[in-house]
Scaffold this motif. Structure first.
Motif, PDB file in Angstrom:
ATOM      1  N   SER A  20      60.067  15.601  22.530  1.00 30.81           N
ATOM      2  CA  SER A  20      60.738  16.574  21.661  1.00 30.81           C
ATOM      3  C   SER A  20      60.641  18.006  22.176  1.00 30.81           C
ATOM      4  CB  SER A  20      60.169  16.496  20.239  1.00 30.81           C
ATOM      5  OG  SER A  20      58.795  16.797  20.246  1.00 30.81           O
ATOM      6  N   VAL A  76      51.116  21.862  24.838  1.00 32.74           N
ATOM      7  CA  VAL A  76      52.009  22.016  23.685  1.00 32.74           C
ATOM      8  C   VAL A  76      51.953  23.448  23.172  1.00 32.74           C
ATOM      9  CG1 VAL A  76      52.374  21.338  21.272  1.00 32.74           C
ATOM     10  CG2 VAL A  76      51.990  19.586  23.022  1.00 32.74           C
ATOM     11  N   LEU A 134      53.755  15.448  16.548  1.00 34.01           N
ATOM     12  CA  LEU A 134      54.626  15.212  17.689  1.00 34.01           C
ATOM     13  C   LEU A 134      54.314  13.855  18.295  1.00 34.01           C
ATOM     14  CD1 LEU A 134      54.185  18.669  19.454  1.00 34.01           C
ATOM     15  CD2 LEU A 134      56.191  17.919  18.190  1.00 34.01           C
ATOM     16  N   LYS A 135      55.343  13.157  18.708  1.00 34.03           N
ATOM     17  CA  LYS A 135      55.128  11.915  19.439  1.00 34.03           C
ATOM     18  C   LYS A 135      54.945  12.259  20.909  1.00 34.03           C
ATOM     19  CE  LYS A 135      57.576   8.998  16.268  1.00 34.03           C
ATOM     20  NZ  LYS A 135      56.841   7.965  15.731  1.00 34.03           N
ATOM     21  N   VAL A 142      55.953  15.086  26.250  1.00 31.93           N
ATOM     22  CA  VAL A 142      56.309  15.285  24.844  1.00 31.93           C
ATOM     23  C   VAL A 142      57.839  15.327  24.786  1.00 31.93           C
ATOM     24  CG1 VAL A 142      55.984  16.733  22.810  1.00 31.93           C
ATOM     25  CG2 VAL A 142      54.200  16.640  24.562  1.00 31.93           C
TER      26      VAL A 142
END
Length: 67
Positions: free
Chosen positions: A21, A43, A3-4, A19
């Motif tokens: 996304s 996350v 994940l970016k 995050v």
């Protein structure tokens, strides 16, 4: 899964991250190490699903995948 994450320096001190996304997924930390620890936890919480809230029939299956 990769994940970016966008990491920002906080105005007062420390860091905060988001995050993109995963809408609404973000955290903060007083140090970069604390931020990373909190980020993994955030996350995981954002992606977790409580299986008690899902109705399954006898033909349904639940699996875990890694991407």
């Amino acid at each position: 899964m990769k994940l970016k994450v966008v990491i920002h320096e906080a105005e007062e001190e420390g860091y905060w991250a988001e995050v993109p996304s995963i809408p609404g997924c973000g955290t903060q930390g007083d140090s970069f190490d604390e931020l990373l620890t909190n980020l993994y936890e955030a996350v995981e919480c954002c992606l977790s699903v409580d299986m008690q809230d899902i109705s399954l029939s006898g033909k349904d299956k639940v699996i875990e995948i890694a991407v």
